[in-house]
Design a protein around this motif. Structure first.
Motif, short mmCIF file in Angstrom:
data_model
loop_
_atom_site.label_atom_id
_atom_site.label_comp_id
_atom_site.label_asym_id
_atom_site.label_seq_id
_atom_site.Cartn_x
_atom_site.Cartn_y
_atom_site.Cartn_z
N SER A 362 0.61 -8.37 -13.40
CA SER A 362 0.89 -7.81 -14.73
C SER A 362 -0.23 -8.16 -15.71
CB SER A 362 2.24 -8.32 -15.25
OG SER A 362 2.24 -9.74 -15.34
N VAL A 365 -3.55 -6.27 -14.64
CA VAL A 365 -3.57 -4.85 -15.05
C VAL A 365 -3.89 -4.74 -16.54
CG1 VAL A 365 -2.10 -2.83 -15.39
CG2 VAL A 365 -2.06 -4.05 -13.21
N TYR A 371 -4.04 1.67 -14.41
CA TYR A 371 -2.64 2.00 -14.20
C TYR A 371 -2.37 2.06 -12.69
CZ TYR A 371 1.82 4.45 -14.55
OH TYR A 371 3.14 4.80 -14.46
N ILE A 372 -1.36 1.31 -12.27
CA ILE A 372 -1.00 1.30 -10.84
C ILE A 372 0.41 1.85 -10.68
CG2 ILE A 372 -0.57 -0.17 -8.84
CD1 ILE A 372 -2.68 -2.07 -9.87
N SER A 373 0.51 2.94 -9.97
CA SER A 373 1.83 3.56 -9.79
C SER A 373 2.16 3.82 -8.33
CB SER A 373 1.90 4.88 -10.56
OG SER A 373 0.92 5.79 -10.08
N LYS A 374 1.13 3.97 -7.48
CA LYS A 374 1.35 4.32 -6.08
C LYS A 374 0.79 3.23 -5.17
CE LYS A 374 -1.16 8.06 -6.33
NZ LYS A 374 -1.65 8.10 -7.71
N SER A 375 1.21 3.25 -3.94
CA SER A 375 0.70 2.29 -2.95
C SER A 375 -0.80 2.48 -2.74
CB SER A 375 1.44 2.45 -1.62
OG SER A 375 1.29 3.77 -1.12
N ASP A 377 -2.90 3.14 -5.07
CA ASP A 377 -3.56 2.42 -6.17
C ASP A 377 -3.70 0.94 -5.81
OD1 ASP A 377 -3.64 4.73 -7.71
OD2 ASP A 377 -1.70 4.32 -8.63
N LYS A 378 -2.64 0.39 -5.22
CA LYS A 378 -2.68 -1.02 -4.82
C LYS A 378 -3.71 -1.25 -3.72
CE LYS A 378 2.20 -1.76 -5.98
NZ LYS A 378 3.55 -2.09 -5.45
#
Length: 537
Positions: A362, A365, A371-375, A377-378
Motif C-alpha cells: 500500500s 503504490v 495503479y495495480i488492479s490485475k494479477s 500488474d502484480k
C-alpha cells in the motif's frame, strides 16, 4: 527517585528558588523531571509551566507522558522564537544591529553575505521568519540566529522578560549543559532581574556529558553566586557494576555513582558486567571482533550492540561507503538532514526497494504512483523489482536509469538540475556501486551497529565497543587523554567527556580498543580498567 533528593527539590520549589539537578549517565534525570512536573501540578493544578529540552524526540516523549493542560513543551529554539516572533519592529532593529556588530567584531553578531548593502531601513518591508535555512536578505533566519536575536531582545527589551514572567510560573530545562551560554544568560540573568523574576527555574543535566562545542558545559558561576542551588544525584539505574566503577574513575567532579537498580524487595540488581581495554600493533577491526571477548555479542542486533567511532569517515570505511564519502567535500550534503538532490533521489530508490522487500504494497503504490488492479500488474511489478535487484551491485547511474526506465522513480527536474549544476560531482559519483548507497542509507537510519561517539548520546545498549581513533580530528586526542599530556588541557577535557559518554552507554559489557598504544597509555588503562582487564590481542 531517592526521597531525600525529591524532598530537596520540593523545598526549593516551595521557596521559589532555582535549582540544578546534576546527575551522571543513567541516573534518571528525565524521570526526576517527570516527578517535578507531577509535584508542581499536584500543588498547583493551574500552574503554567514551560519545559524545554534539546531534541524534538525528547519533546514528544515528555508531551506523551505528561499531557497537562498548561504545560508548554518545546525545544529551546522553538520556545525563544515563539516569544519574540510577534515583535517584528524590534526584531528588525535587533537583526540590523547584530549584522553591524558582526562587521565590527567577527563571530559576535550575525553574518550577512548578501549583495545589497544593509541600511537601517533594509528590513522594513520584510517579515522576519525562522526556517531550516538562512537567507538574511529575505529576512529568513535559522537556528543560530534565533539564539542571537533572542539574547539581544531579552537584553535590550526588559518588557519581554515581564511578559514571560506573566506567562509562566515555572521553567524547566533538560540537558542544560548542551545549551549555549547566550541561552543560559537569558534564563539566569535577564529572567532573574528583581522586577521580572520567574518563580522557579529548574535545570537538569550533567556537565560531563557536554560534548557539543557550543554547549555551556556547566553553570558553576551561577551556583557560586547563589542564583541556582545544586543537587547531586549519584544513582545509576543503567550500567553494570563494572561499568559504573570505570566511569566514576573517568569523571573529574564530585559525582560518584552507585548501582541503584532494585528488585521488588529493594535489593540492588545491577549486573556485574565487564570492562576490557584491548590493543594490538595494527588495526583490523573484523579480525579483532573474532576475539573470544565478543563471542556472545551479536553485531547484527543494532538494538543491543553498538560499535562507536569518532568520525563518519572511520565508519564509512568500516560500513562500506568510503568511496562515496570521499567524493563529497561537503559532508553535510551527504549525511544528515541537508542532503543534496542526488542523495535524496537515491534514497527514494532505496526506500521503494525496502517497501517491496517488506511487502508493504500500500505504501509502495503510493510512493511510485501506479495503479495495480490485475494479477498481470502484480507480475509486472515483480519483474521490475527483480530486474533492479539483479543489477544492485552496478553503478549508481545504472540504477538511476533503470528505476527511471521502469517508471518507478523518475529522473525529475531536481535531479536533472543537479546533474547540470554539479556535473563534476555527479561524474565522480555515478560510477560508484549502488551498494555503497545502501550501506550509507542503513547507517543513517540506524540499521547497522555503527554510530559516531557524538551521535550515541542519550542511548543505551547491552554491549558497547569503542574504537579509540582520532580520525584526523584535532579537537580530540585519546593519547593525550590517557597520557595526560601537559599543555593539552582543553583537548584532554573535550576527549574525556566524549570517552565518558561512550563508556556510559554500556548497560552490561564494554570493550575499548586502541591501536599500538604507548606504555603510558597502557598504564593509565590498567589504572582505570584494572590489570586483569587490559590485554594485547
Amino acid at each position: 527517585m531517592a526521597s531525600g533528593i525529591i524532598n530537596q527539590i520540593k523545598e526549593y520549589i516551595d521557596n521559589n528558588q532555582n535549582f540544578l539537578l546534576s546527575g551522571g549517565a543513567g541516573s534518571g534525570k528525565t524521570y526526576a523531571l517527570g516527578e517535578v512536573l507531577e509535584y508542581i501540578y499536584e500543588k498547583s493544578p493551574l500552574a503554567s509551566v514551560a519545559c524545554m529540552t534539546y531534541t524534538n524526540v525528547a519533546v514528544d516523549e515528555i508531551k506523551e507522558r505528561f499531557p497537562y493542560k498548561n504545560l508548554r513543551v518545546s525545544t529551546i529554539h522553538d520556545f525563544l522564537w515563539e516569544n519574540i516572533k510577534d515583535y517584528q519592529k524590534n526584531l528588525k532593529i535587533a537583526l540590523y544591529n547584530l549584522i553591524l556588530k558582526e562587521e565590527e567584531q567577527p563571530k559576535s553578531g550575525i553574518k550577512y553575505k548578501g549583495e545589497t548593502p544593509i541600511m537601517v531601513d533594509f528590513f522594513n518591508d520584510k517579515v522576519i521568519n525562522y526556517k531550516e535555512y538562512k537567507k538574511i536578505e529575505e529576512g529568513i533566519i535559522s537556528h543560530d540566529e534565533v539564539l542571537k536575536l533572542s539574547n539581544y531582545m531579552f537584553e535590550h527589551y526588559p518588557l519581554l522578560s515581564g511578559i514571560i514572567k506573566d506567562k509562566y510560573s515555572f521553567i524547566l530545562i533538560d540537558e542544560y549543559q548542551d545549551t549555549e551560554n547566550q541561552v543560559i544568560q537569558i534564563f539566569l540573568d535577564y529572567l532573574q532581574s528583581k522586577t521580572n523574576k520567574i518563580n522557579v527555574i529548574g535545570l537538569f543535566g550533567d556537565s560531563m556529558q557536554s560534548i557539543y562545542d557550543k554547549g555551556i558545559g556547566d553553570i558553576q558561576y551561577y551556583i557560586d553566586n547563589g542564583t541556582v542551588k545544586e543537587i547531586l544525584k549519584n544513582d545509576n539505574y543503567r550500567c553494570s557494576k563494572e561499568v559504573i566503577s570505570l566511569i566514576n574513575k573517568i569523571r573529574n567532579d564530585s559525582i560518584k555513582q552507585e548501582p541503584s537498580l532494585q528488585d521488588d524487595q529493594g535489593n540492588i540488581i545491577n549486573k556485574n558486567g565487564s570492562v576490557k581495554f584491548i590493543y594490538s600493533s595494527s588495526t583490523n577491526i573484523n579480525r579483532i571482533k573474532l576475539s573470544p571477548l565478543f563471542e556472545n555479542w551479536d553485531f547484527n542486533n543494532n538494538k543491543e550492540t553498538k560499535e562507536l567511532y569518532l568520525t563518519h569517515k572511520l565508519i564509512a570505511n568500516e560500513c562500506g561507503f568510503i568511496d562515496l564519502f570521499d567524493k563529497y567535500t561537503n559532508k553535510d550534503r551527504l549525511i544528515g538532514d541537508n542532503r543534496d538532490k542526488l542523495i535524496r533521489h537515491l534514497y527514494k530508490i532505496k526506500e521503494i526497494l525496502d517497501l517491496y522487500k517488506d511487502k508493504n504494497y500500500s505504501e509502495l503504490v503510493r510512493k511510485i504512483n501506479i495503479y495495480i488492479s490485475k494479477s498481470s500488474d502484480k507480475k509486472k511489478l515483480k519483474e521490475s523489482f527483480d530486474s533492479i535487484e539483479a543489477i544492485i551491485n552496478n553503478s549508481i547511474e545504472d540504477i538511476i536509469i533503470k528505476a527511471d526506465g521502469l517508471n518507478l522513480i523518475r529522473i525529475d527536474d531536481k535531479l536533472t538540475e543537479f546533474m547540470t549544476e554539479k556535473e563534476e560531482l555527479y561524474n565522480a559519483v555515478k560510477t560508484i556501486s549502488f551498494r555503497q548507497v545502501i550501506s550509507l542509507y542503513e547507517y543513517e537510519y540506524d540499521k547497522t551497529p555503527y554510530s559516531t561517539q557524538h551521535g550515541i548520546k542519550g542511548a543505551e545498549f547491552e554491549n558497547v565497543f569503542v574504537v579509540l581513533d582520532n580520525g584526523g580530528w584535532n579537537n580530540y586526542n585519546f593519547k593525550h587523554l590517557f597520557e595526560n599530556t601537559e599543555g593539552k588541557e582543553s583537548i584532554i577535557k573535550r576527549t574525556q567527556k566524549i570517552f565518558y559518554v561512550c563508556s556510559s552507554r554500556a548497560k552490561n559489557n564494554l570493550v575499548v580498543y586502541s591501536e599500538n598504544p604507548s606504555q603510558k597509555m597502557i598504564n593509565q588503562a590498567i589504572s582505570w580498567f584494572g590489570s586483569d582487564n587490559v590485554a594485547e590481542i
